[in-house]
Design a protein around this motif. Structure first.
Motif, PDB file in Angstrom:
ATOM      1  N   HIS A 112       0.992  -1.726  -0.101  1.00 13.00           N
ATOM      2  CA  HIS A 112      -0.067  -0.226  -0.436  1.00 13.00           C
ATOM      3  C   HIS A 112       1.017   1.798  -0.110  1.00 13.00           C
ATOM      4  CE1 HIS A 112      -3.432   2.750   2.716  1.00 13.00           C
ATOM      5  NE2 HIS A 112      -3.434   2.597   1.029  1.00 13.00           N
TER       6      HIS A 112
ATOM      7  N   HIS B   9       1.305   3.935  -2.983  1.00 18.41           N
ATOM      8  CA  HIS B   9       1.968   5.664  -3.137  1.00 18.41           C
ATOM      9  C   HIS B   9       2.333   6.083  -3.365  1.00 18.41           C
ATOM     10  CE1 HIS B   9      -2.524   6.092  -0.742  1.00 18.41           C
ATOM     11  NE2 HIS B   9      -2.667   5.344  -0.797  1.00 18.41           N
TER      12      HIS B   9
ATOM     13  N   HIS C  96      -5.489   2.994  -6.164  1.00 19.01           N
ATOM     14  CA  HIS C  96      -6.342   1.978  -5.057  1.00 19.01           C
ATOM     15  C   HIS C  96      -6.827   1.402  -5.705  1.00 19.01           C
ATOM     16  CE1 HIS C  96      -6.778   3.191  -0.125  1.00 19.01           C
ATOM     17  NE2 HIS C  96      -5.673   3.528  -0.536  1.00 19.01           N
TER      18      HIS C  96
ATOM     19  N   GLU D 129      -6.102  -0.698   3.787  1.00 17.02           N
ATOM     20  CA  GLU D 129      -6.415   0.494   4.652  1.00 17.02           C
ATOM     21  C   GLU D 129      -7.616   0.210   6.220  1.00 17.02           C
ATOM     22  OE1 GLU D 129      -7.465   4.090   2.390  1.00 17.02           O
ATOM     23  OE2 GLU D 129      -5.527   3.858   2.211  1.00 17.02           O
TER      24      GLU D 129
HETATM   25 ZN   LIG Z   1      -4.535   4.670   0.526  1.00 23.69          ZN
END
Ligand SMILES: [Zn+2]
Ligand SMILES: [Zn+2]
Length: 330
Positions: free
Chosen positions: A178, A182, A188, A196
């Motif tokens: 994750h 980013h 996503h 998350e």
């Molecule tokens: Zn995120």
């Protein structure tokens, strides 16, 4: 700086926690290497770990030549072992190689370590960190994506990945992936959403634990409460001494974490019974948390800590320094 003789694994763990903040971290690293070479370890099987630690310390101070030497000695010391610690040392070596401009060697070393991503949770962190240190974010994203797919496939059939006991590795992989996605500016996907969700859940659990209400049962109430609801021994301890020691340690810990204005909330059996009402169960932690909140909103709280020479918060009538203060060390 001299270290104590006969360093145990626990000593090494402690050095690991404290070395980077030490006045002379490189001295600590050198002393660790000395300890390995001069029989200063309680268990010679810890040699690889001690040298890896020395390498991490040297690397953190950008002494890359020394770091590389230490980590290579560590790998030698591990010999033919094949476990999480060895994989971590090898990944650390790759990271140091990247930092010294030897990217090709680092990449080759990491390719051999790729299976560690799903085999050894502790080492997975090192592998992923090495790739990022080498600017190989895309490779890291690919490897982590595949590792996540494998970990999920292995867990197929379990309803909620977050509730699994072995969710630790999966969670780590999801979280790393994750973060790197980013960094790469990728949108996503479902696995990012899962990451998350798990991150939020974990943060909530941590917050709930940190906010554990300091319900304090004065001696007579403690005995009464346990007689009435024996299950409360699990939350408050089997004896009043255990209960007081637990509270003292917990408040000391909170103070160490920067909390101030701490108080104890003295509970009573009558009060808890009233609070639980007709359909609440006093043994239910949420009922007791609600009771503690109601006490926290009212008068009667006991400020903590008292002066050393003042009467102890527990109501024993003894001086704090001779009563519950020493219990925090028990
Ligand atoms: Zn995120
Ligand atoms: Zn006391």
């Amino acid at each position: 700086m001299p270290l104590k003789a006969d360093l145990t694994s626990a000593d090494l763990d402690e050095i690991r926690q404290s070395a980077l903040g030490a006045a002379d971290p490189l001295g600590v690293a050198a002393s660790l290497a000395d300890a390995v070479n001069s029989g200063g370890l309680a268990d010679p099987g810890d040699s690889g770990y001690a040298l890896t630690l020395a390498a991490e310390i040297a690397e953190s101070r950008s002494k890359l030549g020394a770091a590389l030497q230490y980590v290579e000695s560590a790998i030698d010391a591990y010999g033919t072992r094949d476990d999480s610690q060895v994989a971590a040392a090898r990944a650390l070596r790759a990271r140091i190689l990247f930092r010294t401009g030897r990217g090709d060697e680092a990449t080759t070393a990491l390719e051999a370590l790729r299976p560690a991503l799903t085999r050894f949770p502790d080492a997975a962190a090192y592998v992923s960190a090495a790739l990022v240190a080498g600017g190989r974010n895309r490779v890291a994203e690919q490897w982590l994506s595949e590792a996540v797919r494998m970990a999920l496939a292995e867990r197929a059939g379990s309803s909620d990945p977050a509730d699994a006991e072995d969710a630790g590795l999966l969670f780590f992989l999801l979280q790393q992936r994750h973060r790197i996605r980013h960094l790469l500016g990728l949108p996503h996907d479902v696995h990012d959403n899962l990451a998350e969700r798990l991150e939020t859940k974990l943060a909530d659990t941590a917050a709930a634990e940190a906010d554990e209400d300091p319900l304090f049962w004065p001696q007579a109430e403690f005995d009464r409460a346990l007689a009435q609801w024996p299950a409360l021994a699990e939350s408050y301890g089997k004896s009043w001494d255990e209960h007081r020691a637990h509270l003292e340690r917990e408040l000391t810990r909170l103070t160490g974490a920067g909390r101030t204005g701490l108080t104890l909330l003295p509970g009573t059996v009558a009060g808890l019974t009233r609070h639980a009402g007709s359909d609440g169960d006093p043994a239910d932690p949420t009922v007791r948390a609600g009771y503690a909140r109601s006490l926290a909103a009212g008068p009667g709280q006991i400020p903590w800590p008292p002066e050393r020479n003042a009467q102890c918060w527990c109501g024993s009538g003894n001086k704090y320094k001779k009563c519950c203060l020493p219990r925090s060390r028990g």
